[in-house]
Enzyme design. Structure first.
Site, mmCIF file in Angstrom:
data_model
loop_
_atom_site.group_PDB
_atom_site.id
_atom_site.type_symbol
_atom_site.label_atom_id
_atom_site.label_comp_id
_atom_site.label_asym_id
_atom_site.label_seq_id
_atom_site.Cartn_x
_atom_site.Cartn_y
_atom_site.Cartn_z
ATOM 1 N N GLY A 31 -6.666 37.985 10.764
ATOM 2 C CA GLY A 31 -7.330 37.300 9.712
ATOM 3 C C GLY A 31 -7.666 37.817 8.417
ATOM 4 N N HIS A 37 -0.658 40.382 3.832
ATOM 5 C CA HIS A 37 -0.226 39.388 4.886
ATOM 6 C C HIS A 37 0.823 38.336 4.372
ATOM 7 C CE1 HIS A 37 -4.352 40.450 6.381
ATOM 8 N NE2 HIS A 37 -3.700 41.137 7.393
ATOM 9 N N LEU A 148 3.402 48.608 6.292
ATOM 10 C CA LEU A 148 3.598 49.953 6.388
ATOM 11 C C LEU A 148 2.359 50.591 5.880
ATOM 12 C CD1 LEU A 148 6.993 50.752 5.551
ATOM 13 C CD2 LEU A 148 6.154 51.366 7.571
#
Ligand code: PAF
Length: 287
Positions: A31, A37, A148
């Protein structure tokens, strides 16, 4: 966007999608979403019919003196950002259902964890592997997308799916950065203004390392010294600077294979990590 909290409900929904012939992409998160994201969701949408994102701050991957209680949380904001990004299902489980008191099994990771964050945060990757394997059994994805920035996490999870023959394709995705190079992270909000301006030295030092390798420097020790000298100019304290083979994460003396240059720096209330993977072919890893 559907919001699901129950484990059984999520499995029923996943099986329904499978019956419809839909491929399921999975973006696991803790979150407090940021562009890093969202970039995973974008990659996931391109390759699959359905995108499931989980939001779960996993207590098992935090050490006793780490920031589990303080970890930034804002589920309403996460819901909005996930919806805007095109997530189809937001899975938001409860700690009590994920980890009932009478658990029989947790995982221990043996390889690729004796260095970097595995060494600085004992038990961290056991917690990550346990929750990721559980989430895979709940979401039943075809592909799972990982940034990554946590390259060691990608290496560990790749090993996990191989070891347990988990039929999920692991898709590594590039690091997303602020305009001054700082890698996006939920923990960046903890930086003071002066730390924030110093924090761009992490990516500057890694860029210098990559340039040095591209210009022919082949001694790991020299690259490490170069990065350390740049990071010493920040107000943070260096946790580690390592030049290792990737994805095996073994110490090397001479650079003649794919490598990772990885750093961790502790600021007053945030520990930041960053890395660059330099491949022999020059082709970057990640979609
Ligand atoms: O990278 C993260 O945010 C977490 O380690 C993950 C993969 C969601 C597991 O809790």
């Amino acid at each position: 966007m559907k919001i699901i909290s129950g484990i059984k409900d999520m499995q029923i929904e996943a099986k329904k999608q499978m019956k419809l012939g839909h491929s399921i992409a999975f973006v696991p998160t803790m979150g407090f979403l940021h562009e890093g994201h969202i970039s995973l969701v974008e990659a996931a949408r391109k390759q699959n019919h359905i995108v499931v994102m989980s939001v779960f701050v996993n207590p098992l991957q935090f050490g006793p003196n780490e920031d589990f209680d303080r970890y930034p949380r804002d589920i309403k904001r996460d819901e909005e950002l996930a919806r805007e990004a095109g997530v189809d299902i937001l899975f938001y489980p409860h700690v009590s259902e994920m980890y009932p008191d009478d658990r029989t099994t947790t995982l221990t990771v043996n390889r690729r964890v004796d260095t970097l964050c595995g060494e600085s945060r004992p038990g961290h990757f056991d917690g990550v592997a346990t929750v990721v394997l559980k989430l895979f059994q709940i979401v039943l994805p075809d592909r799972a997308y990982f940034g990554l920035k946590d390259a060691q996490q990608v290496a560990v999870i790749t090993g996990l799916v191989e070891d347990f023959n988990v039929p999920v394709e692991i898709v590594p995705c590039p690091i997303i950065r602020e305009s001054d190079g700082l890698a996006k992270s939920s923990r960046n909000v903890y930086l003071t203004p002066s730390e924030r301006s110093d924090a761009s030295e992490l990516s500057n030092s890694l860029r210098a390392a990559k340039e040095a390798v591209n210009n022919g420097e082949s001694t790991a020790h020299e690259i490490k010294k170069l990065v350390e000298s740049k990071l010493q100019e920040t107000v943070g304290t260096i946790d580690y600077v390592e030049v290792l083979s990737y994805p095996e994460l073994k110490q090397i003396e001479t650079i003649d294979e794919d490598i990772i240059v990885a750093v961790a720096v502790q600021f007053s209330a945030a520990r930041l990590i960053d890395n660059v993977i330099i491949t022999r072919s020059g082709i970057p890893i990640g979609v």
